[in-house]
Design a protein around this motif. Structure first.
Motif, PDB file in Angstrom:
ATOM      1  N   LEU A 165     -14.771  49.053   4.418  1.00 29.50           N
ATOM      2  CA  LEU A 165     -14.397  50.155   3.686  1.00 29.50           C
ATOM      3  C   LEU A 165     -14.035  51.337   4.505  1.00 29.50           C
ATOM      4  N   ARG A 166     -13.187  52.092   4.079  1.00 26.62           N
ATOM      5  CA  ARG A 166     -12.917  53.246   4.974  1.00 26.62           C
ATOM      6  C   ARG A 166     -13.134  54.618   3.994  1.00 26.62           C
ATOM      7  N   LEU A 167     -14.158  55.195   4.525  1.00 21.27           N
ATOM      8  CA  LEU A 167     -14.393  56.592   3.960  1.00 21.27           C
ATOM      9  C   LEU A 167     -13.509  57.754   4.481  1.00 21.27           C
ATOM     10  N   SER A 168     -13.008  58.607   3.826  1.00 29.89           N
ATOM     11  CA  SER A 168     -12.252  59.744   3.925  1.00 29.89           C
ATOM     12  C   SER A 168     -12.974  61.157   3.766  1.00 29.89           C
ATOM     13  N   CYS A 169     -12.952  62.184   4.422  1.00 27.99           N
ATOM     14  CA  CYS A 169     -13.521  63.391   4.214  1.00 27.99           C
ATOM     15  C   CYS A 169     -12.546  64.578   4.499  1.00 27.99           C
ATOM     16  N   ALA A 170     -12.138  65.047   3.321  1.00 27.84           N
ATOM     17  CA  ALA A 170     -10.978  66.091   3.422  1.00 27.84           C
ATOM     18  C   ALA A 170     -11.631  67.443   3.169  1.00 27.84           C
ATOM     19  N   ALA A 171     -11.076  68.183   4.162  1.00 23.78           N
ATOM     20  CA  ALA A 171     -11.878  69.696   4.338  1.00 23.78           C
ATOM     21  C   ALA A 171     -10.813  70.753   3.915  1.00 23.78           C
ATOM     22  N   SER A 172     -11.332  71.615   3.350  1.00 18.41           N
ATOM     23  CA  SER A 172     -10.539  72.847   3.244  1.00 18.41           C
ATOM     24  C   SER A 172     -10.793  74.007   4.073  1.00 18.41           C
ATOM     25  N   GLY A 173      -9.963  74.961   4.390  1.00 12.88           N
ATOM     26  CA  GLY A 173     -10.212  75.817   5.561  1.00 12.88           C
ATOM     27  C   GLY A 173      -9.353  75.730   6.718  1.00 12.88           C
ATOM     28  N   ARG A 174      -8.950  76.668   7.165  1.00 12.57           N
ATOM     29  CA  ARG A 174      -8.130  76.825   8.339  1.00 12.57           C
ATOM     30  C   ARG A 174      -8.947  76.651   9.727  1.00 12.57           C
ATOM     31  N   THR A 175     -10.113  76.646   9.667  1.00 11.74           N
ATOM     32  CA  THR A 175     -10.735  76.275  10.903  1.00 11.74           C
ATOM     33  C   THR A 175     -11.349  74.842  11.152  1.00 11.74           C
ATOM     34  N   PHE A 176     -11.026  74.082  10.231  1.00 18.99           N
ATOM     35  CA  PHE A 176     -11.198  72.484  10.348  1.00 18.99           C
ATOM     36  C   PHE A 176     -11.475  72.139  11.747  1.00 18.99           C
TER      37      PHE A 176
ATOM     38  N   THR B 187     -16.542  65.253  18.081  1.00 16.59           N
ATOM     39  CA  THR B 187     -16.610  66.653  18.381  1.00 16.59           C
ATOM     40  C   THR B 187     -15.008  67.227  17.888  1.00 16.59           C
ATOM     41  N   SER B 188     -14.960  68.548  17.962  1.00 16.16           N
ATOM     42  CA  SER B 188     -13.678  69.216  17.523  1.00 16.16           C
ATOM     43  C   SER B 188     -12.469  68.845  18.178  1.00 16.16           C
ATOM     44  N   SER B 189     -12.580  68.406  19.395  1.00 15.33           N
ATOM     45  CA  SER B 189     -11.166  67.856  19.939  1.00 15.33           C
ATOM     46  C   SER B 189     -11.210  66.654  19.702  1.00 15.33           C
ATOM     47  N   GLY B 190     -12.229  65.904  19.300  1.00 14.89           N
ATOM     48  CA  GLY B 190     -12.108  64.320  19.182  1.00 14.89           C
ATOM     49  C   GLY B 190     -12.325  63.568  20.401  1.00 14.89           C
TER      50      GLY B 190
END
Length: 126
Positions: A18-29, A52-55
């Protein structure tokens, strides 16, 4: 403020994916670290994976290493959890989380994350 919405859960047979996704709102994602946690019935919430934020850095629970992969697409404000070779023990509600988490050890600590999604159910049959 960040809102997170998970999707992709469902029922799958053992050995499936399965592949889970998490969509985020907000410009600071892109500035937030992202984590996946799960909670099975009667059990505490546990860490699954984080990025991490940078991946540039990822961390996994020992129980999912080699089977799960976390990734993020900052352009789409989305983080993913690819789950392969699923086992019945992976059955749980999976939650996406976001927060300013900078230390490697803190990536696995739920209270370090400020924002949480509502969760998506994953059920693995034997």
């Amino acid at each position: 403020q960040v809102q997170l919405v998970e999707s992709g859960g469902g029922l799958v047979q053992a050995g499936g994916s399965l592949r889970l996704s998490c969509a985020a709102s907000g410009r600071t994602f892109s500035t937030y670290a992202k984590g996946w946690f799960r909670q099975a019935p009667g059990k505490d919430r546990e860490f699954v994976a984080a990025i991490t934020s940078s991946g540039g850095t990822t961390r996994y629970a020992d129980s999912v290493k080699g089977r799960f992969t976390i990734s993020r697409d900052n352009a789409k404000n989305t983080v993913y959890l690819q789950m392969n070779s699923l086992k019945p023990d992976d059955t749980a509600v999976y939650y996406c989380a976001a927060g300013y988490v900078f230390l490697y050890n803190d990536l696995a600590v739920a209270p370090r994350y400020e924002f949480w999604g509502q969760g998506t159910q994953v059920a693995v049959s034997s």
